[in-house]
Design an enzyme around this catalytic site. Structure first.
Site, PDB file in Angstrom:
ATOM      1  N   ALA A   1       0.860  -1.172   0.000  1.00  0.00           N
ATOM      2  CA  ALA A   1       0.000   0.000   0.000  1.00  0.00           C
ATOM      3  C   ALA A   1       0.905   1.233   0.000  1.00  0.00           C
ATOM      4  O   ALA A   1       2.081   1.147   0.374  1.00  0.00           O
ATOM      5  CB  ALA A   1      -0.900  -0.010   1.228  1.00  0.00           C
TER       6      ALA A   1
ATOM      7  N   GLY B   1       0.742  -5.099   0.922  1.00  0.00           N
ATOM      8  CA  GLY B   1      -0.458  -5.212   0.094  1.00  0.00           C
ATOM      9  C   GLY B   1      -0.194  -5.874  -1.252  1.00  0.00           C
ATOM     10  O   GLY B   1      -1.122  -6.415  -1.877  1.00  0.00           O
TER      11      GLY B   1
ATOM     12  N   GLU C   1      -0.335  -9.457  -0.554  1.00  0.00           N
ATOM     13  CA  GLU C   1      -1.739  -9.750  -0.243  1.00  0.00           C
ATOM     14  C   GLU C   1      -2.611  -9.790  -1.498  1.00  0.00           C
ATOM     15  O   GLU C   1      -3.484 -10.642  -1.624  1.00  0.00           O
ATOM     16  CB  GLU C   1      -2.270  -8.706   0.746  1.00  0.00           C
ATOM     17  CG  GLU C   1      -1.662  -8.880   2.138  1.00  0.00           C
ATOM     18  CD  GLU C   1      -2.004  -7.744   3.081  1.00  0.00           C
ATOM     19  OE1 GLU C   1      -1.647  -6.584   2.768  1.00  0.00           O
ATOM     20  OE2 GLU C   1      -2.621  -8.010   4.122  1.00  0.00           O
TER      21      GLU C   1
ATOM     22  N   GLU D   1       4.759  -5.234   7.347  1.00  0.00           N
ATOM     23  CA  GLU D   1       3.920  -4.260   8.072  1.00  0.00           C
ATOM     24  C   GLU D   1       4.326  -4.028   9.521  1.00  0.00           C
ATOM     25  O   GLU D   1       4.282  -2.900  10.002  1.00  0.00           O
ATOM     26  CB  GLU D   1       2.438  -4.699   8.029  1.00  0.00           C
ATOM     27  CG  GLU D   1       1.758  -4.456   6.694  1.00  0.00           C
ATOM     28  CD  GLU D   1       1.916  -5.612   5.733  1.00  0.00           C
ATOM     29  OE1 GLU D   1       2.766  -6.492   5.961  1.00  0.00           O
ATOM     30  OE2 GLU D   1       1.173  -5.635   4.736  1.00  0.00           O
TER      31      GLU D   1
HETATM   32  N1  DAK Z   1       4.581   3.230  -0.860  1.00  0.00           N
HETATM   33  C1  DAK Z   1       4.968   4.400  -1.411  1.00  0.00           C
HETATM   34  N2  DAK Z   1       6.111   4.548  -2.114  1.00  0.00           N
HETATM   35  C2  DAK Z   1       6.889   3.478  -2.266  1.00  0.00           C
HETATM   36  C3  DAK Z   1       6.557   2.217  -1.715  1.00  0.00           C
HETATM   37  C4  DAK Z   1       5.326   2.094  -0.988  1.00  0.00           C
HETATM   38  N3  DAK Z   1       4.883   0.937  -0.457  1.00  0.00           N
HETATM   39  N4  DAK Z   1       7.545   1.342  -2.022  1.00  0.00           N
HETATM   40  C5  DAK Z   1       8.451   2.039  -2.743  1.00  0.00           C
HETATM   41  N5  DAK Z   1       8.063   3.316  -2.898  1.00  0.00           N
HETATM   42  C6  DAK Z   1       8.764   4.379  -3.594  1.00  0.00           C
HETATM   43  C7  DAK Z   1       9.979   4.856  -2.801  1.00  0.00           C
HETATM   44  O1  DAK Z   1       9.602   5.774  -1.797  1.00  0.00           O
HETATM   45  C8  DAK Z   1      10.821   5.468  -3.877  1.00  0.00           C
HETATM   46  O2  DAK Z   1      10.308   6.745  -4.169  1.00  0.00           O
HETATM   47  P1  DAK Z   1      11.293   8.003  -4.462  1.00  0.00           P
HETATM   48  O3  DAK Z   1      12.163   8.111  -3.251  1.00  0.00           O
HETATM   49  O4  DAK Z   1      12.063   7.582  -5.694  1.00  0.00           O
HETATM   50  O5  DAK Z   1      10.364   9.156  -4.681  1.00  0.00           O
HETATM   51  C9  DAK Z   1      10.541   4.572  -5.089  1.00  0.00           C
HETATM   52  O6  DAK Z   1       9.311   3.906  -4.806  1.00  0.00           O
HETATM   53  C10 DAK Z   1      11.615   3.520  -5.306  1.00  0.00           C
HETATM   54  O7  DAK Z   1      11.781   2.822  -4.097  1.00  0.00           O
HETATM   55  P2  DAK Z   1      13.217   2.632  -3.390  1.00  0.00           P
HETATM   56  O8  DAK Z   1      14.125   3.767  -3.707  1.00  0.00           O
HETATM   57  O9  DAK Z   1      12.952   2.327  -1.958  1.00  0.00           O
HETATM   58  O10 DAK Z   1      13.738   1.348  -4.145  1.00  0.00           O
HETATM   59  P3  DAK Z   1      14.749   0.245  -3.609  1.00  0.00           P
HETATM   60  O11 DAK Z   1      15.125  -0.578  -4.782  1.00  0.00           O
HETATM   61  O12 DAK Z   1      15.822   0.847  -2.796  1.00  0.00           O
HETATM   62  O13 DAK Z   1      13.856  -0.664  -2.608  1.00  0.00           O
HETATM   63  C11 DAK Z   1      11.881  -1.837  -1.924  1.00  0.00           C
HETATM   64  C12 DAK Z   1      12.782  -1.388  -3.118  1.00  0.00           C
HETATM   65  C13 DAK Z   1      10.612  -2.450  -2.492  1.00  0.00           C
HETATM   66  C14 DAK Z   1      12.642  -2.894  -1.106  1.00  0.00           C
HETATM   67  C15 DAK Z   1      11.595  -0.611  -1.025  1.00  0.00           C
HETATM   68  O14 DAK Z   1      11.054   0.433  -1.839  1.00  0.00           O
HETATM   69  C16 DAK Z   1      10.606  -0.885   0.069  1.00  0.00           C
HETATM   70  O15 DAK Z   1      10.947  -1.481   1.107  1.00  0.00           O
HETATM   71  N6  DAK Z   1       9.354  -0.415  -0.116  1.00  0.00           N
HETATM   72  C17 DAK Z   1       8.342  -0.478   0.908  1.00  0.00           C
HETATM   73  C18 DAK Z   1       7.821  -1.875   1.027  1.00  0.00           C
HETATM   74  C19 DAK Z   1       6.797  -1.976   2.147  1.00  0.00           C
HETATM   75  O16 DAK Z   1       7.082  -1.689   3.320  1.00  0.00           O
HETATM   76  N7  DAK Z   1       5.607  -2.382   1.746  1.00  0.00           N
HETATM   77  C20 DAK Z   1       4.500  -2.546   2.699  1.00  0.00           C
HETATM   78  C21 DAK Z   1       3.728  -1.270   2.764  1.00  0.00           C
HETATM   79  S1  DAK Z   1       2.531  -1.347   4.058  1.00  0.00           S
HETATM   80  C22 DAK Z   1      -4.845  -1.235   5.420  1.00  0.00           C
HETATM   81  C23 DAK Z   1      -4.685  -2.481   4.920  1.00  0.00           C
HETATM   82  C24 DAK Z   1      -3.477  -2.833   4.347  1.00  0.00           C
HETATM   83  C25 DAK Z   1      -2.430  -1.947   4.304  1.00  0.00           C
HETATM   84  C26 DAK Z   1      -2.626  -0.696   4.780  1.00  0.00           C
HETATM   85  C27 DAK Z   1      -3.830  -0.335   5.360  1.00  0.00           C
HETATM   86  N8  DAK Z   1      -6.110  -0.876   6.040  1.00  0.00           N
HETATM   87  C28 DAK Z   1      -7.063  -1.923   6.303  1.00  0.00           C
HETATM   88  C29 DAK Z   1      -6.391   0.442   6.378  1.00  0.00           C
HETATM   89  C30 DAK Z   1      -1.199  -2.364   3.688  1.00  0.00           C
HETATM   90  C31 DAK Z   1      -0.030  -1.866   4.106  1.00  0.00           C
HETATM   91  C32 DAK Z   1       1.194  -2.086   3.345  1.00  0.00           C
HETATM   92  O17 DAK Z   1       1.254  -2.669   2.298  1.00  0.00           O
END
Ligand code: DAK
Length: 258
Positions: free
Chosen positions: A64, A109, A112, A132
């Site tokens: 997400a 997400g 998921e 998460e």
């Molecule tokens: N959201 C927003 N931007 C993201 C992102 C994300 N999940 N993942 C990557 N980006 C963006 C980065 O911020 C970066 O943007 P700029 O800095 O270039 O502007 C760009 O994509 C490239 O990412 P990286 O520079 O980080 O690239 P790397 O190769 O270094 O790393 C990576 C790739 C995939 C390992 C890393 O980006 C990463 O760890 N990303 C986050 C992964 C993550 O934590 N995903 C889980 C998100 S939490 C809900 C239900 C469900 C959810 C929420 C609410 N409710 C019921 C209300 C779900 C939550 C989630 O999914």
């Protein structure tokens, strides 16, 4: 649609999530678009299988959108969750078979939404994880439920508690994905499987999908009784008559019900 591309060919839809700057992260707009397009697809008789994939070679869906979620109030988070649950359930329950072609990071997400699909095919560079708890939240798009159902409670808890992302071959080993292929072969492999599925009885496949989904949480006695009822329904179709007659006449069946 700003964040999705839909291409339809030979009864197969390829639905691509495209927000390359954010590694295809799911924001509200994308979730709304997904919800709408899946509703449209469900009504279309010319689409038998949906392949869901991500744009580019790096990410399927990186989760997400954290930039959108960072300032969520409880009410906004709830609204976001409610909105998101709709496309997830559509992928799971729609009459078309859904295949996730996982072309890179499938985190949070992203993991998921792949699990909401019927089948997962991963490229060899894919990574699956539920990061998460490292962000102070829990998986909220069904991750705590679907992951445990797919890989068992022990491995699901390990992935969720450690936030470790696993490689595609490990995802295959534990039953999270059906197949792993080199990235260059991912879409051809997904399309070949989709074509094989589309060549079978699509109405029968839709009924089989409902039987598997609904029976999974039932006790075996009631589940098998439900299956018998659904089996009965398939026996009232033209496809059943044509499929069995074609077998006896030693010719290919022309199955058209949906
Ligand atoms: N959201 C927003 N931007 C993201 C992102 C994300 N999940 N993942 C990557 N980006 C963006 C980065 O911020 C970066 O943007 P700029 O800095 O270039 O502007 C760009 O994509 C490239 O990412 P990286 O520079 O980080 O690239 P790397 O190769 O270094 O790393 C990576 C790739 C995939 C390992 C890393 O980006 C990463 O760890 N990303 C986050 C992964 C993550 O934590 N995903 C889980 C998100 S939490 C809900 C239900 C469900 C959810 C929420 C609410 N409710 C019921 C209300 C779900 C939550 C989630 O999914």
């Amino acid at each position: 649609m700003n964040n999705l591309r839909l291409e339809v060919e030979n009864e197969i839809a390829v639905l691509t999530i495209s927000r390359p700057k954010a590694l295809n992260a799911l924001n509200s707009e994308t979730l709304n678009e997904l919800n709408e397009v899946l509703s449209d697809i469900e009504k279309r008789d010319d689409i038998k299988v949906v392949i869901l994939t991500g744009d580019g070679e790096k990410a399927f869906v990186a989760g997400a959108d954290i930039a959108e979620m960072v300032n969520f109030t409880a009410a906004e988070a709830r609204a976001f969750g409610m909105r998101a649950s709709e496309p997830f359930f559509k992928l799971m329950n729609m009459r078309q078979v859904t295949i996730a072609a996982v072309n890179g990071f499938a985190l949070g997400g992203g993991c998921e939404i792949s699990m909401a699909c019927d089948i997962r095919i991963a490229s060899d560079n894919a990574r699956f994880g539920q990061p998460e708890t490292g962000l102070g939240i829990i998986p909220g798009f069904g991750g705590t439920q679907r992951l445990a159902r797919l890989v068992g409670m022990g491995r699901a808890k390990e992935m969720i508690f450690t936030c470790d992302a696993i490689k595609a071959d490990e995802a295959y080993r534990i039953g999270l994905v059906n197949k792993v292929v080199p990235q260059a072969e991912l879409m051809d492999t997904a399309k070949a499987m989709a074509a094989k599925i589309a060549s079978k009885g699509s109405y029968a496949n839709a009924i089989a999908k409902a039987a598997i989904n609904n029976g999974y949480d039932m006790d075996i006695k009631n589940a098998v009784e439900m299956e018998a009822n659904l089996f009965g329904i398939t026996c009232s179709t033209n496809d059943k008559k044509e499929g069995m007659t074609a077998f006896l006449e030693k010719r290919a069946a022309d199955l058209t019900d949906f």
